[in-house]
Design an enzyme around this catalytic site. Sequence first.
Site, PDB file in Angstrom:
ATOM      1  N   GLU A  45    -114.395 115.842  24.940  1.00 36.27           N
ATOM      2  CA  GLU A  45    -114.655 115.830  26.382  1.00 36.27           C
ATOM      3  C   GLU A  45    -113.393 116.127  27.186  1.00 36.27           C
ATOM      4  OE1 GLU A  45    -115.877 111.977  27.766  1.00 36.27           O
ATOM      5  OE2 GLU A  45    -116.198 112.663  29.827  1.00 36.27           O
TER       6      GLU A  45
ATOM      7  N   HIS B  90    -116.141 115.786  36.008  1.00 30.45           N
ATOM      8  CA  HIS B  90    -114.873 116.314  35.511  1.00 30.45           C
ATOM      9  C   HIS B  90    -114.575 117.769  35.870  1.00 30.45           C
ATOM     10  CE1 HIS B  90    -114.251 113.059  32.199  1.00 30.45           C
ATOM     11  NE2 HIS B  90    -114.453 112.560  33.398  1.00 30.45           N
TER      12      HIS B  90
HETATM   13  C1  RNT Z   1    -113.077 109.544  31.276  1.00 32.31           C
HETATM   14  C2  RNT Z   1    -114.242 110.052  30.498  1.00 32.31           C
HETATM   15  C3  RNT Z   1    -114.742 109.149  29.403  1.00 32.31           C
HETATM   16  C4  RNT Z   1    -114.763 107.684  29.802  1.00 32.31           C
HETATM   17  C5  RNT Z   1    -115.349 106.765  28.768  1.00 32.31           C
HETATM   18  C6  RNT Z   1    -115.107 105.335  29.081  1.00 32.31           C
HETATM   19  O1  RNT Z   1    -112.746 110.345  32.332  1.00 32.31           O
HETATM   20  O2  RNT Z   1    -115.293 110.372  31.365  1.00 32.31           O
HETATM   21  O3  RNT Z   1    -115.968 109.582  28.964  1.00 32.31           O
HETATM   22  O4  RNT Z   1    -115.431 107.497  31.003  1.00 32.31           O
HETATM   23  O5  RNT Z   1    -114.899 107.116  27.528  1.00 32.31           O
HETATM   24 ZN    ZN Z   2    -117.181 110.930  30.506  1.00 35.78          ZN
END
Ligand code: RNT
Ligand code: ZN
Length: 423
Positions: A229, A265
């Site tokens: 991510e 994001h």
């Molecule tokens: C952080 C990400 C991630 C977290 C979690 C707690 O910007 O979005 O997914 O929110 O891992």
């Molecule tokens: Zn996230």
Amino acid sequence: MDRDRVEAAFEMASNAYLEIGVDVNEVLDRLGNIEISLHCWQADDVGGFEHPGASLSGGGIQATGNYPGKARNLVEMQRDYLEAFSMVPGKHRANIHAMYGDFGGNEIDRDAIEPGHFTTWISWAREHDLKLDFNATLFSHPKASSGFTLSSRDRNIREFWMEHVKRCRIIADDIGKRLGSTCFHNIWIPDGYKDIPVNRMVHRELLASSLDEILECNLSKQHMRDSVEGKLFGIGSEAYVVGSHDFYLSYAISRGILLTMDMGHYHPTESVADKISAILPFTGELLIHVSRGVRWDSDHVAILNDELVSLAEEITRAGQLENIHLALDYFDASINRVGAWVIGMRSTLQALLYSLLQPRETLDDLEARGKYFQRLALLEELKKMPFGAVWDYHCLASGVPVGMDCITQVKNYERDVLMKRGS
Ligand code: RNT
Ligand code: ZN
């Protein structure tokens, strides 16, 4: 709630949808099979169970608010989970982070966690017919305090975190195996610089090589899937995020793993919905973190807004319900946390219902024939269709609170359970 009124409204709504070629019962069957992964960290403001009273720190993310009643341990969190699920139609998943293991009061560092620390979660899930997803935790830890983890220039720091993520993969594999459902393992790291870096390259090369080493251990895709991510910026990583969207998109495609897109994001004018069909041809599947950014990645509770509806429309119109894995991700400590969960789950399902109730073939046909006025006009008309009546009936038929009854249930749980907790 007046049962007869809900049923009568549903009957009228069904006829209205039939007129535009939509079979409401078929749609409700499809909706009933959708699983959404509910994030445990909304229940305790991303605190975790490693140290009593711990709070989110050093991770470029921030929970704000001090509403009473947060879950202080596993038992309370699981109880809150069941309460929330009892207000959401369908069968869903619980999404847990590595820092929420059952450590039995012992100091277990992140490089020492094992599948055994998660057997309590597995038995709980089995008992309640739930499935689990997993996340490595690379924040709120002294070894993350420099702002770097897997991409740190310090070999010892990198090794510590590689060990952690390797273990998380094994745990996810174990969970998937035991529960008979693929466990999605998401990796997000906070690495980045507050101010302008001069060497962007070094950290990205280090991150790629750390991830490569982590992925060396081959695990069955049937039991667990890895996903990475990215994000645009975080608190303390405003100038440079090592794991940006471009980095992870390239990484995921080149290594055959999955990508997670979090709705908070991206730049506010970017559309995550639009990205789905741009990426799916190359990854086959995608993970989405459903969140609501208010001006920035603020992790507000997901609501039924245009972004969420567009996302749901893209998923359903592209016929990709099976390939898009939805997980909620936000943390609001300023309101009732169980209520925050329920709003996000119900809104996400409502967005999916709203999109499933559209005459997809008719719309597609108008577009293919260049009938753009008719396409736009029909989309406008659809906004006035009685989708709320279908939703209410779905809740009624699923045995969960209809409409505002939800508010009453959350208030009662707050009075009877949450307010009796200390802080
Ligand atoms: C952080 C990400 C991630 C977290 C979690 C707690 O910007 O979005 O997914 O929110 O891992
Ligand atoms: Zn996230």
